[in-house]
Design a protein around this motif. Structure first.
Motif, PDB file in Angstrom:
ATOM      1  N   GLU A 297       1.308  -1.149   0.184  1.00 35.55           N
ATOM      2  CA  GLU A 297       0.298  -0.123   0.012  1.00 35.55           C
ATOM      3  C   GLU A 297       1.290   1.275  -0.374  1.00 35.55           C
ATOM      4  N   LEU A 298       1.801   1.396   0.451  1.00 37.27           N
ATOM      5  CA  LEU A 298       2.914   2.201   0.819  1.00 37.27           C
ATOM      6  C   LEU A 298       3.405   2.914  -0.706  1.00 37.27           C
ATOM      7  N   ARG A 299       3.564   1.364  -1.171  1.00 45.76           N
ATOM      8  CA  ARG A 299       4.619   1.420  -2.351  1.00 45.76           C
ATOM      9  C   ARG A 299       3.908   1.569  -3.513  1.00 45.76           C
ATOM     10  N   ALA A 300       2.712   1.708  -3.683  1.00 45.57           N
ATOM     11  CA  ALA A 300       1.865   1.805  -4.568  1.00 45.57           C
ATOM     12  C   ALA A 300       1.203   3.973  -4.261  1.00 45.57           C
TER      13      ALA A 300
ATOM     14  N   LEU B 275       2.227   1.031 -10.434  1.00 41.64           N
ATOM     15  CA  LEU B 275       1.622   0.445  -8.787  1.00 41.64           C
ATOM     16  C   LEU B 275       1.090  -0.323  -8.672  1.00 41.64           C
ATOM     17  N   VAL B 276       0.847  -0.934  -9.749  1.00 45.12           N
ATOM     18  CA  VAL B 276       0.134  -3.363  -9.753  1.00 45.12           C
ATOM     19  C   VAL B 276       1.202  -3.934  -9.705  1.00 45.12           C
ATOM     20  N   ASP B 277       2.042  -3.666 -10.449  1.00 43.14           N
ATOM     21  CA  ASP B 277       3.613  -3.996 -10.348  1.00 43.14           C
ATOM     22  C   ASP B 277       4.158  -4.061  -9.396  1.00 43.14           C
ATOM     23  N   ALA B 278       4.293  -3.042  -8.868  1.00 39.75           N
ATOM     24  CA  ALA B 278       5.054  -2.816  -8.122  1.00 39.75           C
ATOM     25  C   ALA B 278       4.188  -3.585  -6.460  1.00 39.75           C
ATOM     26  N   ILE B 279       3.022  -3.937  -6.211  1.00 42.69           N
ATOM     27  CA  ILE B 279       2.304  -4.622  -5.610  1.00 42.69           C
ATOM     28  C   ILE B 279       2.243  -6.134  -5.912  1.00 42.69           C
ATOM     29  N   LYS B 280       2.345  -5.995  -6.944  1.00 42.43           N
ATOM     30  CA  LYS B 280       2.564  -8.062  -7.659  1.00 42.43           C
ATOM     31  C   LYS B 280       4.387  -8.192  -6.673  1.00 42.43           C
TER      32      LYS B 280
END
Lengths: 454, 145
Positions: free
Chosen positions: A353-356, A414-419
């Protein structure tokens, strides 16, 4: 029945039944998101669709160890098939998670009966205990590897109910095989079995099936629920597993049994370490790791199964025991990995969440878009905390990502960072599975002087 | 041609699996991951020219200052802007407004905001609602433009 009169169609029907019963341990993994949506349940709740089946097989097979040798194989096989087929129909018609889980329990009990009885049935059909056991072992190994891919294809093409609809006629066709061997009497298993020497290979098998949780469940969960692949996409990726298992067969046949067992366990362990160390959410390394796991499975399980089966006086009981051990391994591994994964994924969700938000704040979009999207994305993350599957594309789409390529790119980054973050949260669970494979290797090595697989 | 010995195939498979792990480790080291920066340390300003980029630099710099004061990250602070975080609305308002005022002063010194406009922007920051300040680039643009 002499071997030259072996009715191949009957053998094929039994093989199909055995493969499907083993595949059922993991066949619904790719359908879990669909089941989750259909029944409005929690992730824990839907996971019982898997666990219930394996638990029921383990418990029933353990009970069968006591009395399976007193029953006629064909009768028990037919009862198992009918129970399995009936429960499959019930599963396909389920309207609630509780009903589906109950039906899966019955299906598991039926599977245990048909699996235990299929050994003497195959022996009768082929006229050779060794040949019957070999076919049974290969069908079981390939079936276990095939489960997720088969379930994924059926789910994508026809919906999750198709997984169960297809199984019922397959099981009922097996009744013809039961009829073909109806006159074969119960096996003469009155001699005191030499169980002690069956313990080490069974312990190895149990540990390797525990390790397989990483391949059959964790990797599939990662591919579908974290990386967002469709069931058919996930099936295409995990289909390397049965393909590699099958490809390992010629090598396994030519290897000394001990080398196949050690090498297979080591390959499975290395494949699981490779899954644990995936550097990012990508398919390339995953396929390599799954290939190693599939070959490891294809090398080790057949030779260990032969060592675990008493091809003489105790075929049925040793068969029931090894069925139970495999599923006990699966259930215990599931039970130990589930809390570990939950403990890792929750903080990883916070980190993601923070990275996103960091990706959003640095993105080349206006403040009036990035701040509301960040707050809406948090609402999506909150869904995951309550056991729901978040849809992180939703806040972006609500702010125009469908028509704004810049915002769409930010969404993808963002989705890649979360994955990537959540993928790393699976690391400990994969490593735990790898440790099961290492333990199996250790047990095989400890008991090498007793000729565990020689 | 002779078929390779099965033990050789097995050893090759084990070596390939080990090589796969080694490759993953190498890629893992070089793979760029998103880092949560320390808000108390200087970071590369938001890139770009023009009014929009200036507003973003001021707001993001202001958020950094506010997050530093709260001993948290800029990201955590943003997620608390709707009052659902660990700080109450009063605390957030005070630190964010303070951070933005400092950022406006810094932008004035750097020449990012024309010196004549600094008092005007400060007055705006002192009185406008926090969410409007953080999200409301348009109003700031109107003011500056």
């Amino acid at each position: 029945m002499p071997p030259n009169r072996t009715p191949r169609w009957a053998v094929a029907l039994v093989v199909a039944g055995v493969a499907v019963a083993f595949a059922d341990s993991s066949i619904v993994v790719l359908a879990l998101p669909d089941l989750y949506t259909r029944f409005h349940t929690t992730i824990t709740g839907v996971s019982w669709v898997l666990t219930a089946y394996n638990l029921a097989v383990a418990v029933t097979a353990l009970a069968l160890v006591v009395f399976v040798h007193r029953m006629r194989g064909a009768t028990l096989f037919a009862v198992g098939l009918l129970l399995f087929a009936g429960a499959s129909v019930a599963c396909s018609a389920a309207t609630s998670a509780a009903f589906l889980i109950s039906a899966r329990c019955v299906q598991g009990a039926g599977a245990a009966l048909l699996l235990a009885a299929s050994l003497p049935v195959l022996t009768a059909l082929t006229g050779s205990t060794l040949r019957g056991a070999t076919i049974w072992t290969l069908a079981g190994t390939f079936g276990a590897a095939l489960g997720p891919a088969l379930g994924g294809v059926l789910t994508q093409a026809f919906g999750w109910r198709a997984i169960f609809v297809v199984q019922a006629p397959l099981a009922l066709l097996g009744l013809f095989a039961a009829i073909a061997v109806r006159d074969v009497p119960a096996a003469d298993e009155t001699v005191a079995p030499a169980r002690a020497q069956r313990i080490p290979p069974n312990v190895c098998i149990g540990l390797l099936f525990g390790a397989l949780v990483g391949v059959l469940f964790l990797s599939v969960l990662l591919i579908v629920t974290v990386w967002g692949y469709s069931p058919i996409g996930g099936a295409a990726i995990v289909s390397v597993l049965p393909a590699a298992t099958l490809a390992a067969r010629p090598v396994e046949r030519r290897l000394p049994p001990s080398a196949a067992a050690y090498g297979g366990a080591a390959l499975l362990g290395l494949g699981l370490i490779a899954l644990a160390l995936l550097p990012y959410a990508g398919v390339g390394f995953t396929i390599g790791a799954l290939t190693a796991c599939g070959i490891g499975l294809g090398l080790s399980i057949p030779v260990l199964s032969h060592a675990a089966l008493d091809l003489g006086a105790d075929l049925s009981r040793s068969g029931a025991l090894t069925i139970a051990v495999r599923h006990v391994g699966l259930v215990l591994a599931l039970a130990s990995i589930a809390p570990l994964l939950a403990a890792e994924v929750s903080p990883a969700g916070d980190k993601a969440e923070l990275r996103a938000t960091a990706v959003l704040l640095d993105a080349p979009v206006s403040l009036s878009t990035k701040i509301p999207v960040a707050l809406d994305a948090r609402t999506e993350f909150a869904r995951a905390q309550t056991g729901e599957i978040p849809n992180l594309a939703r806040p972006f789409d609500a702010h125009g990502a469908k028509h704004d390529p810049t915002l769409a790119r930010v969404r993808d980054t963002l989705v890649d960072a979360i994955k990537d973050t959540i993928t790393r949260a699976f690391r400990s669970s994969f490593l735990l599975c790898a440790s099961f494979a290492a333990a199996a290797l250790g047990v095989a090595f400890l008991f090498r002087r007793r000729g565990i697989v020689a | 041609m002779n078929r390779p010995r099965p033990v050789v195939i097995l050893v090759a498979l084990l070596v390939a699996a080990t090589a796969l792990i080694a490759a993953e480790l190498v890629v893992g080291v070089t793979h760029k991951t998103v880092k949560i920066a320390d808000p108390c340390e200087q970071r590369t300003p938001f890139p770009g020219r023009g009014v929009d980029a200036t507003i973003q630099r001021v707001v993001l710099d202001g958020l950094d200052g506010a997050a530093c004061r709260l001993h948290t990250s800029r990201e955590q602070l943003v997620l608390s802007l709707d009052g659902k975080g660990r700080w109450n609305a009063h605390t957030i308002e005070a630190v964010v407004r303070g951070g933005l005022l400092r950022a406006v002063d810094d932008a004035g010194r750097n020449g990012d905001i024309p010196g004549l406009l600094v008092p005007l922007v400060r007055r705006f920051v002192e009185h406008a609602p926090i969410r409007a300040l953080v999200e409301g680039g348009i109003r700031l643009r109107d003011l500056i433009g």
